[in-house]
Motif scaffolding. Structure first.
Motif: not given
Length: 248
Positions: A29, A111-112, A172-175, A181-182, A203-204
């Motif tokens: 993370r 993140r979705r 992992w995903g990020a905005e 991030t998540a 989940w940040d």
């Protein structure tokens, strides 16, 4: 909402607990957050013609290299039973009999991600092989047309068979706007739904002190929203544009 295989979910929850205990979840993370922060800072769509592809690919490579460099040969991780290997340009983490591959969610999903439609490994040999191994270890019964949810019909020895699934994808995903991030853990398979099960890993939140590494974040599902929890609304600061005369 997708109804994941309950034995797969139980398997993933056990894996998640073990990764948190050994410190691997926090490590990945933090590495993902730092890589994403650095690449957001140098992302220049107007001046350098960067786009979502360049940002995603650069971040994927940077994270793979960073994780491998920090884990490979580290006495800390060696003593914790964690090692890393390379698979082409990807990094695979090995711990407790598991092979964990880092997978970046599509940039457009932030993140979705939609776990049913946003992922496909048919043209990715290593990922497809991992999915095939899980399918061979635990092939759930085929869904009948009259079945309302996935994996409703149990089969003998399913709980024990799920324990034989050892290929895990750490997604992992990020905005771009917030930098948050998540992460999720998933058991890939070769079925049309791509996954045997998926469960949240982290989940940040806007405040670093509020970051969680458990299941309190949105649950993975098939739609753009995961539950009723509203997306965080962090304050956004913009980088000052460089004047043309000072550009290097």
């Amino acid at each position: 909402m997708v109804s994941w295989d309950p034995h797969g979910v139980e398997r993933l929850e056990s894996i998640r607990d073990s990764l948190v205990k050994v410190g691997l979840t926090d490590f990945v993370r933090e590495a993902a957050a730092e890589v994403w922060r650095a690449n957001r800072d140098r992302h220049e769509p107007e001046e350098l013609f960067d786009n979502a592809l360049t940002l995603g690919v650069q971040s994927t490579i940077n994270l793979a290299n960073r994780v491998f460099a920090h884990v490979s040969g580290s006495t800390r991780w060696l003593s914790a039973g964690v090692r890393a290997s390379r698979e082409h340009t990807a990094t695979v983490l090995h711990v407790g009999g598991l092979d964990i591959r880092l997978v970046k969610a599509p940039h457009r999903a932030g993140r979705r991600p939609n776990f049913v439609t946003d992922f496909d490994w048919h043209n990715r040999e290593a990922r497809q092989s991992a999915a095939a191994r899980n399918h061979a270890a635990y092939g759930p019964p085929a869904r009948r047309p009259d079945m309302e949810t996935l994996f409703e019909v149990d089969h003998p020895g399913a709980e024990q068979a799920a324990q034989r699934c050892r290929d895990v994808f750490l997604v992992w995903g990020a905005e771009l706007a917030s930098g948050l991030t998540a992460g999720w853990l998933g058991l890939p398979t070769t079925s049309a739904n791509r996954w045997l099960a998926v469960t949240p890993s982290w989940w940040d939140e806007p405040s670093p002190a509020a970051v969680t590494t458990d299941s309190n974040g949105p649950l993975p599902g098939e739609g753009p929203a995961f539950g009723d929890k509203p997306a965080p609304k962090p304050a956004i600061t913009l980088k000052p544009r460089r004047e043309e005369g000072n550009a290097q």
